[in-house]
Scaffold this motif. Structure first.
Motif, PDB file in Angstrom:
ATOM      1  N   PHE A 176       0.876  -1.417  -0.268  1.00  0.00           N
ATOM      2  CA  PHE A 176      -0.057   0.152  -0.235  1.00  0.00           C
ATOM      3  C   PHE A 176       0.802   1.232   0.101  1.00  0.00           C
ATOM      4  O   PHE A 176       0.589   2.057  -0.673  1.00  0.00           O
ATOM      5  CB  PHE A 176      -0.926   0.151   1.119  1.00  0.00           C
ATOM      6  N   LYS A 177       1.802   1.395   0.826  1.00  0.00           N
ATOM      7  CA  LYS A 177       2.556   2.510   1.166  1.00  0.00           C
ATOM      8  C   LYS A 177       3.388   2.861  -0.389  1.00  0.00           C
ATOM      9  O   LYS A 177       3.425   4.132  -0.702  1.00  0.00           O
ATOM     10  CB  LYS A 177       3.514   2.488   2.262  1.00  0.00           C
ATOM     11  N   GLU A 178       3.828   2.025  -1.081  1.00  0.00           N
ATOM     12  CA  GLU A 178       4.839   1.850  -2.292  1.00  0.00           C
ATOM     13  C   GLU A 178       3.571   2.657  -3.292  1.00  0.00           C
ATOM     14  O   GLU A 178       4.066   3.598  -4.131  1.00  0.00           O
ATOM     15  CB  GLU A 178       5.435   0.799  -2.492  1.00  0.00           C
ATOM     16  N   ILE A 179       2.434   1.988  -3.334  1.00  0.00           N
ATOM     17  CA  ILE A 179       1.504   2.228  -4.551  1.00  0.00           C
ATOM     18  C   ILE A 179       0.700   3.754  -4.219  1.00  0.00           C
ATOM     19  O   ILE A 179       0.888   4.428  -5.091  1.00  0.00           O
ATOM     20  CB  ILE A 179       0.493   1.302  -4.335  1.00  0.00           C
ATOM     21  N   ILE A 211      -0.753  -7.390 -11.953  1.00  0.00           N
ATOM     22  CA  ILE A 211       0.488  -7.658 -11.767  1.00  0.00           C
ATOM     23  C   ILE A 211       0.558  -8.677 -10.352  1.00  0.00           C
ATOM     24  O   ILE A 211      -0.022  -8.447  -9.519  1.00  0.00           O
ATOM     25  CB  ILE A 211       1.482  -6.609 -11.348  1.00  0.00           C
ATOM     26  N   GLU A 212       1.511  -9.710 -10.549  1.00  0.00           N
ATOM     27  CA  GLU A 212       1.854 -10.716  -9.228  1.00  0.00           C
ATOM     28  C   GLU A 212       2.201  -9.783  -8.133  1.00  0.00           C
ATOM     29  O   GLU A 212       3.158  -8.772  -8.348  1.00  0.00           O
ATOM     30  CB  GLU A 212       2.715 -11.629  -9.739  1.00  0.00           C
ATOM     31  N   SER A 213       1.749  -9.681  -6.769  1.00  0.00           N
ATOM     32  CA  SER A 213       2.119  -9.062  -5.732  1.00  0.00           C
ATOM     33  C   SER A 213       3.317  -9.145  -5.655  1.00  0.00           C
ATOM     34  O   SER A 213       4.138  -7.940  -5.231  1.00  0.00           O
ATOM     35  CB  SER A 213       1.551  -9.710  -4.561  1.00  0.00           C
ATOM     36  N   ASN A 214       4.186 -10.185  -5.843  1.00  0.00           N
ATOM     37  CA  ASN A 214       5.901 -10.207  -5.452  1.00  0.00           C
ATOM     38  C   ASN A 214       6.536  -9.257  -6.717  1.00  0.00           C
ATOM     39  O   ASN A 214       7.776  -9.080  -6.610  1.00  0.00           O
ATOM     40  CB  ASN A 214       6.179 -11.491  -5.358  1.00  0.00           C
ATOM     41  N   GLU A 218       8.874  -4.023  -8.359  1.00  0.00           N
ATOM     42  CA  GLU A 218       9.481  -4.053  -9.676  1.00  0.00           C
ATOM     43  C   GLU A 218       8.743  -3.201 -10.921  1.00  0.00           C
ATOM     44  O   GLU A 218       9.373  -2.553 -11.368  1.00  0.00           O
ATOM     45  CB  GLU A 218       9.921  -5.207 -10.161  1.00  0.00           C
ATOM     46  N   PHE A 219       7.513  -3.618 -10.743  1.00  0.00           N
ATOM     47  CA  PHE A 219       6.706  -2.682 -11.747  1.00  0.00           C
ATOM     48  C   PHE A 219       6.621  -1.354 -11.495  1.00  0.00           C
ATOM     49  O   PHE A 219       6.936  -0.357 -12.455  1.00  0.00           O
ATOM     50  CB  PHE A 219       5.129  -3.378 -11.674  1.00  0.00           C
TER      51      PHE A 219
END
Length: 403
Positions: A176-179, A211-214, A218-219
């Protein structure tokens, strides 16, 4: 509860001070006023006979209580939808008589919004307050965030999110914080016009859903904001489509008759007269006029004052735990945020057609009134989201039409 905590907050927080009875609006007018249990018990223990009778008459248990520390009791508004404890100059009789300790946590805190994310408390202001709106929206500087130790005081928590919880493992909420941080970065990219920023925000979150969560970090690290913005092209005909769409929204919500805000009712009447739509044929016949008005308003008022809308969006993202502000689906948070902005613009253009002019001061006043009347009305919000989902409008094609 009074304790010092680590707090993250927009730098504008330190500028805010309630102006009380001088305020042109009032947070004790038009809204239900909730009382926490601790304060509720204090009210029914007072010995002052006059205030005791007022409390007995106007403060009651809330049978729909969801949290005893938030809405255990409720103050009954009078016929003018004013708090009965407001004096003729809009000052609080309770605070004047007994001091701030006798004010409920809701009344003490507003317009501050308090969330907790992991180990940090986050506080910001709600632009439903006129003075807060002037501070948040009126600054040409980008909203910046600070971190320090602050006194928590008497508080009500709006949202709590622990991204480290096992229930969020391998889901986007874990990041969440990164998004949210990247969403703010997009909206503060002033190399792009405002509509392009909104388009990129939608594209980013739409792609992120798959996008896969892991691979989310990177995305985000590889997502190129300005490259993606090149794929957006404004379609003028969408303005005419918006007139048709939002006219139906205003009619279906019956804002002229159902809104508790007299000011929003007045604005609604002005915009309806401005667009002067009697039937769908009027929209077809007048589409060039509408397109010209939207293009002129966008150029002269929105792009020239884009900091207003940038600050509104950034503040919204921060205080609503965006993009999970509506559900666990990020794009639902985005489409509802875009809907709010586009509905605001529909109003602003309609008022502009009606009045033949606008100003920064009038824009700020309208946004504050809109936020108080629409964003704080859960019925409006749920009806709008349900309508969007039922009609499969939660996609980028619909988003492009709203842009």
């Amino acid at each position: 509860m009074k304790k010092n905590v680590r707090m993250i907050y927009p730098s504008y927080i330190d500028k805010f001070q309630c102006i009380g009875g001088k305020c042109e609006d009032n947070c004790c007018i038009g809204w239900d006023i909730d009382i926490d249990k601790e304060t509720f018990k204090k009210y029914h223990k007072v010995t002052d006979e006059t205030m005791k009778k007022m409390f007995q008459k106007n403060v009651h248990n809330n049978k729909y209580c969801t949290n005893k520390d938030l809405d255990y009791g409720r103050i009954k508004l009078n016929e003018a939808k004013r708090c009965p404890f407001l004096d003729d100059e809009n000052y609080c009789l309770i605070q004047g008589k007994f001091g701030e300790d006798y004010i409920s946590s809701v009344c003490t805190q507003f317009p501050r919004v308090l969330n907790k994310v992991d180990d940090h408390y986050e506080i910001c202001l709600d632009s439903a307050c006129p003075e807060a709106a002037r501070i948040i929206l009126g600054s040409k500087e980008k909203i910046e965030f600070k971190e320090s130790e602050k006194n928590l005081g008497k508080y009500t928590m709006t949202g709590i999110l622990d991204t480290r919880s096992s229930e969020f493992k391998d889901t986007p909420i874990e990041y969440f914080k990164e998004i949210r941080e990247f969403s703010i970065k997009i909206m503060q990219d002033r190399n792009l016009n405002f509509s392009s920023r909104l388009y990129v925000l939608g594209d980013f979150l739409n792609e992120l859903e798959d996008i896969e969560s892991n691979k989310i970090k990177e995305f985000i690290s590889k997502y190129d904001i300005e490259t993606e913005a090149k794929y957006y092209k404004r379609e003028s005909m969408n303005y005419a489509l918006q007139v048709s769409f939002f006219k139906n929204v205003v009619d279906s919500l019956d804002i002229v008759n159902e809104s508790d805000s007299d000011k929003l009712k007045r604005y609604t009447k002005e915009l309806l007269q401005g667009y002067n739509i009697k039937n769908n044929q009027d929209i077809i016949e007048n589409k060039e006029e509408y397109i010209e008005a939207f293009e002129k308003y966008t150029k002269e008022y929105i792009e020239n004052n884009s900091y207003i809308f940038e600050n509104y969006i950034v503040n919204f993202i921060y205080n609503n735990l965006f993009p999970f502000s509506e559900s666990d689906f990020m794009f639902e948070g985005y489409i509802m945020l875009l809907f709010r902005y586009s509905l605001m613009r529909f109003y602003l253009v309609g008022k502009y057609i009606y009045n033949g002019k606008d100003s920064v001061e009038d824009m700020l006043e309208f946004i504050q009134i809109f936020v108080k009347a629409v964003e704080h009305d859960k019925n409006y919000r749920s009806e709008i989201l349900e309508y969007i989902k039922e009609n499969s409008f939660d996609n980028m094609e619909f988003a492009k039409m709203l842009l």
